[in-house]
Write an enzyme that holds these catalytic residues in place. Structure first.
Site, PDB file in Angstrom:
ATOM      1  CE1 TYR A 107     -52.425  39.012 -57.957  1.00  0.00           C
ATOM      2  CE2 TYR A 107     -51.014  40.751 -58.799  1.00  0.00           C
ATOM      3  CZ  TYR A 107     -51.247  39.737 -57.894  1.00  0.00           C
ATOM      4  OH  TYR A 107     -50.300  39.445 -56.936  1.00  0.00           O
ATOM      5  CE  LYS A 151     -49.036  38.010 -60.330  1.00  0.00           C
ATOM      6  NZ  LYS A 151     -48.562  38.124 -58.966  1.00  0.00           N
ATOM      7  CG  LEU A 170     -47.181  33.327 -58.687  1.00  0.00           C
ATOM      8  CD1 LEU A 170     -48.642  33.026 -59.036  1.00  0.00           C
ATOM      9  CD2 LEU A 170     -46.936  34.825 -58.737  1.00  0.00           C
ATOM     10  CD  GLU A 219     -45.295  32.564 -52.957  1.00  0.00           C
ATOM     11  OE1 GLU A 219     -44.751  32.887 -54.022  1.00  0.00           O
ATOM     12  OE2 GLU A 219     -46.500  32.239 -52.882  1.00  0.00           O
TER      13      GLU A 219
HETATM   14  N1  PDD Z   1     -46.252  39.629 -57.343  1.00  0.00           N
HETATM   15  N2  PDD Z   1     -44.948  35.240 -55.258  1.00  0.00           N
HETATM   16  C1  PDD Z   1     -46.011  36.026 -55.055  1.00  0.00           C
HETATM   17  C2  PDD Z   1     -46.942  35.708 -53.933  1.00  0.00           C
HETATM   18  C3  PDD Z   1     -46.234  37.135 -55.881  1.00  0.00           C
HETATM   19  O1  PDD Z   1     -47.327  37.908 -55.686  1.00  0.00           O
HETATM   20  C4  PDD Z   1     -45.308  37.427 -56.915  1.00  0.00           C
HETATM   21  C5  PDD Z   1     -45.510  38.598 -57.840  1.00  0.00           C
HETATM   22  C6  PDD Z   1     -44.199  36.581 -57.072  1.00  0.00           C
HETATM   23  C7  PDD Z   1     -43.168  36.813 -58.150  1.00  0.00           C
HETATM   24  O2  PDD Z   1     -43.690  36.579 -59.429  1.00  0.00           O
HETATM   25  P1  PDD Z   1     -43.129  37.322 -60.711  1.00  0.00           P
HETATM   26  O3  PDD Z   1     -41.663  37.044 -60.759  1.00  0.00           O
HETATM   27  O4  PDD Z   1     -43.849  36.702 -61.832  1.00  0.00           O
HETATM   28  O5  PDD Z   1     -43.429  38.789 -60.544  1.00  0.00           O
HETATM   29  C8  PDD Z   1     -44.068  35.487 -56.233  1.00  0.00           C
HETATM   30  C9  PDD Z   1     -46.567  40.817 -58.091  1.00  0.00           C
HETATM   31  C10 PDD Z   1     -45.380  41.517 -58.630  1.00  0.00           C
HETATM   32  C11 PDD Z   1     -47.459  41.697 -57.251  1.00  0.00           C
HETATM   33  O6  PDD Z   1     -48.359  41.153 -56.622  1.00  0.00           O
HETATM   34  O7  PDD Z   1     -47.296  42.918 -57.237  1.00  0.00           O
END
Ligand code: PDD
Length: 280
Positions: free
Chosen positions: A33, A146, A203, A179
């Site tokens: 996703y 992801k 991630l 994280e």
């Molecule tokens: N999540 N780490 C994790 C585990 C995440 O699920 C996300 C993003 C990030 C940040 O990634 P980015 O800057 O590309 O959004 C880090 C999304 C927003 C979600 O699951 O809703």
């Protein structure tokens, strides 16, 4: 203007959208996703999200899927919904097949999306700073992909909310900070930033990369290094980064106040700079 769903080329209302019972995303979490947001009618970092999506699909050994088709579908959904400030959730599963672990004979992939308007909810929290708890990381060893397998993240987020905090920060048994449940994390020590390096355990956040790039422009040193919960507790500032969190300062973690317990100047500056890039 409408919030909408997309299923394999068809558009409908979110309430009407249905996926088949034997979608492998539904039965095995065999799906990837992305979450992409828009500001003022423009999608932010669309290409970066597409590149990460392609990598996730390759790592899960999906057959090749045209990024151009995906890009066109995203833009089509975005145009139809005509929402200036929106969040697109996009999910691609390996497809539909009788439930068997091996993925032979799977019919075509399933590509679904929703678009919803964003209500700015974090404004006060961003000004006051958030609280977080730490939890031992109990996720699988490929958090760089992801996938929709987010149950540990879901449980951790709920645990944080139940404890009166905003989020949970995953740390290893040895106390290495990784994280948060849907954001990356940075600490600030004496004007320099430290964040976990890119390994299979976190991630590669798009916002993390944008922040590192902004720091390069501002000559703020960034170290992609392992650091401990003690380093974090004793740091001057801590903030989360993510597509939906943007830059979110954290001022309280477990029983510890971070810095003077107020949002610090580096977090504030980086949030402003991020907004500047977005407006630009
Ligand atoms: N999540 N780490 C994790 C585990 C995440 O699920 C996300 C993003 C990030 C940040 O990634 P980015 O800057 O590309 O959004 C880090 C999304 C927003 C979600 O699951 O809703």
């Amino acid at each position: 203007m409408p919030e909408l769903a997309y299923i394999n080329g068809q558009f409908c209302s979110i309430e009407q959208a249905m996926v088949p019972l034997e979608d492998r995303g539904y039965q095995f979490g065999d799906a990837v996703y992305e979450v992409i947001v828009s500001y003022n009618g423009c999608l932010f970092c669309l290409e970066e999200h597409l590149i990460r999506l392609e990598r996730s699909m390759q790592e899960l050994l999906f057959p090749p899927i045209s990024l151009e088709m995906i890009r066109n579908a995203i833009c089509d959904l975005f145009d139809r919904a005509n929402l200036a400030r929106a969040e697109i959730y996009l999910q691609i599963s390996r497809g539909v097949a009788p439930r068997k672990h091996a993925f032979m004979n799977t019919k075509d992939f399933q590509f679904v999306m929703t678009i919803r308007r964003i209500e700015e909810k974090l404004t006060t929290l961003r000004e006051k700073g958030a609280a977080a708890i730490t939890l031992e990381d109990f996720r699988w060893g490929r958090c760089d992909i992801k996938t929709v397998q987010l149950l540990p993240n879901v449980l951790a987020k709920q645990k944080a909310l139940d404890a009166g905090a905003f989020d949970a920060i995953f740390v290893t048994k040895e106390g290495v900070v990784r994280e948060a449940t849907s954001s990356n994390i940075f600490i600030v020590i004496d004007g320099r930033l430290i964040t976990h390096p890119l390994t299979p355990n976190i991630l590669s956040g798009i916002t993390r990369l944008v922040i590192i790039d902004i720091c390069k422009d501002l000559s703020i040193p960034v170290e992609e290094q392992f650091y401990s919960t003690d380093d974090m507790y004793l740091s001057n500032e801590v903030f989360l980064t993510g597509t939906t969190t943007e830059v979110l300062p954290v001022v309280h973690i477990d029983k510890n106040r971070i810095g003077d317990g107020k949002v610090g100047p580096v977090s504030k500056k980086l949030y402003q700079e991020l907004r500047g890039r977005i407006e630009g």
